[in-house]
Motif scaffolding. Sequence first.
Motif, PDB file in Angstrom:
ATOM      1  N   ARG A  36       9.419  -4.954 -80.396  1.00 27.75           N
ATOM      2  CA  ARG A  36       9.079  -5.480 -81.715  1.00 27.75           C
ATOM      3  C   ARG A  36      10.323  -5.703 -82.563  1.00 27.75           C
ATOM      4  O   ARG A  36      11.392  -5.175 -82.299  1.00 27.75           O
ATOM      5  CB  ARG A  36       8.112  -4.542 -82.429  1.00 27.75           C
ATOM      6  N   ILE A  37      10.125  -6.478 -83.595  1.00 29.46           N
ATOM      7  CA  ILE A  37      11.153  -6.761 -84.592  1.00 29.46           C
ATOM      8  C   ILE A  37      10.590  -6.331 -85.940  1.00 29.46           C
ATOM      9  O   ILE A  37       9.429  -6.616 -86.248  1.00 29.46           O
ATOM     10  CB  ILE A  37      11.489  -8.268 -84.641  1.00 29.46           C
ATOM     11  N   ASP A  38      11.377  -5.633 -86.735  1.00 27.76           N
ATOM     12  CA  ASP A  38      10.950  -5.275 -88.094  1.00 27.76           C
ATOM     13  C   ASP A  38      11.171  -6.481 -88.996  1.00 27.76           C
ATOM     14  O   ASP A  38      12.315  -6.857 -89.289  1.00 27.76           O
ATOM     15  CB  ASP A  38      11.751  -4.075 -88.608  1.00 27.76           C
TER      16      ASP A  38
ATOM     17  N   HIS B  89       7.990   2.117 -94.367  1.00 25.96           N
ATOM     18  CA  HIS B  89       7.190   1.477 -93.324  1.00 25.96           C
ATOM     19  C   HIS B  89       7.761   0.094 -93.021  1.00 25.96           C
ATOM     20  O   HIS B  89       8.542  -0.445 -93.807  1.00 25.96           O
ATOM     21  CB  HIS B  89       5.726   1.351 -93.762  1.00 25.96           C
ATOM     22  N   ALA B  90       7.324  -0.460 -91.908  1.00 23.76           N
ATOM     23  CA  ALA B  90       7.787  -1.791 -91.526  1.00 23.76           C
ATOM     24  C   ALA B  90       6.611  -2.648 -91.081  1.00 23.76           C
ATOM     25  O   ALA B  90       5.661  -2.159 -90.467  1.00 23.76           O
ATOM     26  CB  ALA B  90       8.804  -1.690 -90.392  1.00 23.76           C
TER      27      ALA B  90
ATOM     28  N   LEU C 108      16.957  -6.875 -76.542  1.00 25.81           N
ATOM     29  CA  LEU C 108      18.040  -6.740 -77.520  1.00 25.81           C
ATOM     30  C   LEU C 108      17.493  -6.643 -78.940  1.00 25.81           C
ATOM     31  O   LEU C 108      17.948  -5.806 -79.732  1.00 25.81           O
ATOM     32  CB  LEU C 108      18.997  -7.933 -77.407  1.00 25.81           C
ATOM     33  N   ARG C 109      16.524  -7.490 -79.257  1.00 28.23           N
ATOM     34  CA  ARG C 109      15.970  -7.489 -80.623  1.00 28.23           C
ATOM     35  C   ARG C 109      15.327  -6.148 -80.941  1.00 28.23           C
ATOM     36  O   ARG C 109      15.412  -5.651 -82.066  1.00 28.23           O
ATOM     37  CB  ARG C 109      14.934  -8.615 -80.781  1.00 28.23           C
ATOM     38  N   ASP C 110      14.654  -5.547 -79.949  1.00 30.38           N
ATOM     39  CA  ASP C 110      14.041  -4.241 -80.172  1.00 30.38           C
ATOM     40  C   ASP C 110      15.117  -3.167 -80.329  1.00 30.38           C
ATOM     41  O   ASP C 110      15.021  -2.300 -81.210  1.00 30.38           O
ATOM     42  CB  ASP C 110      13.114  -3.883 -79.017  1.00 30.38           C
ATOM     43  N   ALA C 111      16.144  -3.208 -79.494  1.00 32.49           N
ATOM     44  CA  ALA C 111      17.223  -2.223 -79.597  1.00 32.49           C
ATOM     45  C   ALA C 111      17.913  -2.306 -80.944  1.00 32.49           C
ATOM     46  O   ALA C 111      18.321  -1.292 -81.524  1.00 32.49           O
ATOM     47  CB  ALA C 111      18.232  -2.443 -78.471  1.00 32.49           C
ATOM     48  N   GLU C 112      18.024  -3.522 -81.473  1.00 28.44           N
ATOM     49  CA  GLU C 112      18.747  -3.763 -82.719  1.00 28.44           C
ATOM     50  C   GLU C 112      18.076  -3.115 -83.929  1.00 28.44           C
ATOM     51  O   GLU C 112      18.737  -2.801 -84.917  1.00 28.44           O
ATOM     52  CB  GLU C 112      18.850  -5.282 -82.931  1.00 28.44           C
ATOM     53  N   ARG C 113      16.754  -2.881 -83.850  1.00 29.08           N
ATOM     54  CA  ARG C 113      16.030  -2.317 -84.984  1.00 29.08           C
ATOM     55  C   ARG C 113      16.014  -0.791 -84.973  1.00 29.08           C
ATOM     56  O   ARG C 113      15.509  -0.169 -85.902  1.00 29.08           O
ATOM     57  CB  ARG C 113      14.588  -2.826 -84.998  1.00 29.08           C
ATOM     58  N   ARG C 114      16.558  -0.174 -83.922  1.00 25.87           N
ATOM     59  CA  ARG C 114      16.524   1.288 -83.811  1.00 25.87           C
ATOM     60  C   ARG C 114      17.617   1.918 -84.652  1.00 25.87           C
ATOM     61  O   ARG C 114      18.565   1.258 -85.078  1.00 25.87           O
ATOM     62  CB  ARG C 114      16.600   1.697 -82.342  1.00 25.87           C
ATOM     63  N   ASP C 115      17.486   3.239 -84.905  1.00 26.92           N
ATOM     64  CA  ASP C 115      18.357   3.865 -85.897  1.00 26.92           C
ATOM     65  C   ASP C 115      19.776   4.108 -85.405  1.00 26.92           C
ATOM     66  O   ASP C 115      20.742   3.603 -85.976  1.00 26.92           O
ATOM     67  CB  ASP C 115      17.725   5.164 -86.420  1.00 26.92           C
ATOM     68  N   LEU C 116      19.943   4.875 -84.333  1.00 28.20           N
ATOM     69  CA  LEU C 116      21.253   5.302 -83.860  1.00 28.20           C
ATOM     70  C   LEU C 116      21.555   4.700 -82.497  1.00 28.20           C
ATOM     71  O   LEU C 116      20.637   4.472 -81.698  1.00 28.20           O
ATOM     72  CB  LEU C 116      21.310   6.832 -83.779  1.00 28.20           C
ATOM     73  N   THR C 117      22.821   4.479 -82.216  1.00 26.89           N
ATOM     74  CA  THR C 117      23.195   3.877 -80.933  1.00 26.89           C
ATOM     75  C   THR C 117      22.712   4.724 -79.762  1.00 26.89           C
ATOM     76  O   THR C 117      22.280   4.178 -78.742  1.00 26.89           O
ATOM     77  CB  THR C 117      24.718   3.709 -80.840  1.00 26.89           C
ATOM     78  N   ILE C 118      22.756   6.043 -79.897  1.00 26.66           N
ATOM     79  CA  ILE C 118      22.360   6.928 -78.800  1.00 26.66           C
ATOM     80  C   ILE C 118      20.852   6.912 -78.572  1.00 26.66           C
ATOM     81  O   ILE C 118      20.365   7.408 -77.548  1.00 26.66           O
ATOM     82  CB  ILE C 118      22.835   8.375 -79.038  1.00 26.66           C
ATOM     83  N   ASN C 119      20.099   6.334 -79.532  1.00 29.48           N
ATOM     84  CA  ASN C 119      18.641   6.242 -79.403  1.00 29.48           C
ATOM     85  C   ASN C 119      18.178   4.816 -79.098  1.00 29.48           C
ATOM     86  O   ASN C 119      16.980   4.545 -79.127  1.00 29.48           O
ATOM     87  CB  ASN C 119      17.957   6.718 -80.684  1.00 29.48           C
TER      88      ASN C 119
END
Length: 432
Positions: free
Chosen positions: A124-126, A133-134, A143-154
């Motif tokens: 998903r994309i926020d 909330h989003a 990539l788009r989903d990874a980009e919306r996550r908080d920390l690089t390790i997560n």
Amino acid sequence: MLRCLLHPWGPSVGWTGLPLLKRHLFTMKLQSPEFQSLFTEGLKSLTELFVAEKHELRIAGGAVRDLLNGQKPQDVDFATTATPEQMKGMFQAAGIRMINNKGEKHGTITARLHQENFEVTTLRIDMVTDGRHAEVQFTTDWLRDAERRDLTINSMFLGFDGTLYDYFNGYEDLKNKKVRFVGQAKKRIQEDYLRILRYFRFYGRIVDKPGDHDPETLEAIAENASGLAGISGERIWVELKKILGGNHVNHLLRLIYDLDVAPYIGLPANASLEEFDKVCKNVEGLSPKPMTLLASLFKVQDDVTKLDLRLKISKEEKNLGLFLVKHRQDLVRAVDSPEPLRPYQDFLIDCRDPEAGARVHELLKYQGEPGLLQGLQRWSVPPFPVSGHDIRKAGVSSGKEIGALLQQLRDQWKQSGYRMQKDELLSHVRKS
């Protein structure tokens, strides 16, 4: 054997206009005992179903981080290119039961296979965020989903063949024990202000030595700390308890005050950080409850009450905090006595609260008394051998007099080290 590949992405700006930490996809193969242990009958059936329906499925987020750290994750989340509707159709056609549909609007479907629950979320994309909330849009772009996550390790994914998919240098950060936001810290925080506390929590979990922070990250936290005022107390308390149970807690609590986060999460303005430092040393190796540490910040019981109003802590947690603030100075070891544990034992003898024992154990941790703690854990409260009925049989009929005599006999029994028996105690009643 380790295989690493770098896939360049070209432009230095991400889909959302965020400068990325590195514009490449890093992959490697993970084959560890912890990873292999995940392959239960339920997971095998789940992956076979997604392969048959030609939808991608990968392990996502924190479970990937834990596996790379050589730990078996307690919870495993899954991400997929399938939409919630496609997943429901797949599961229904396969006769697989689905439970807990609360997450469906955010793309999460929970399927039950072989007595296990599997939470699978559509990529998903926020689209719109308000700091809590989003509103999301589903995508098939990892990539788009990874980009919306908080920390690089997560932000990493793991395929079931062991392939790691890392878009934002998370594996390198994990190896170097760095905690960093994906892209711009300010933007990530403004999407969900609770990420401020998540940063502190993972810092205490990942980093070896305190003090190594990106200046941009600390600046972003200080600028956006007030956003935590809009986050529910329950969510804040979950994160704060994990911070208190992690490493570098002295350093992190001082940062929370230095960056002006404290007033927005219920902590007192005039906290005793020196007392907090002392208690942190006292409790080392004793597994204290979060409130045992937190109580050292409080100077008066009203601080506990105010914390409860903000964070909605449990009744047990509130009572422990009130108890510690009240008794940390007056209920202490007996000085110059062969029985240093006696004050705590007497307190428990006189107390009618069944939870008192657990609270006194936490008090001893707070005070840094591991020897007394072990002694009290081995000791059980002996029953007082005399009842009101015994005194009545001895010829005393007045209820008021019976009460006074019971207290008198209880005091004598305590002075004897709880050794006086019923007949010896009642002999004092007959003499009087």
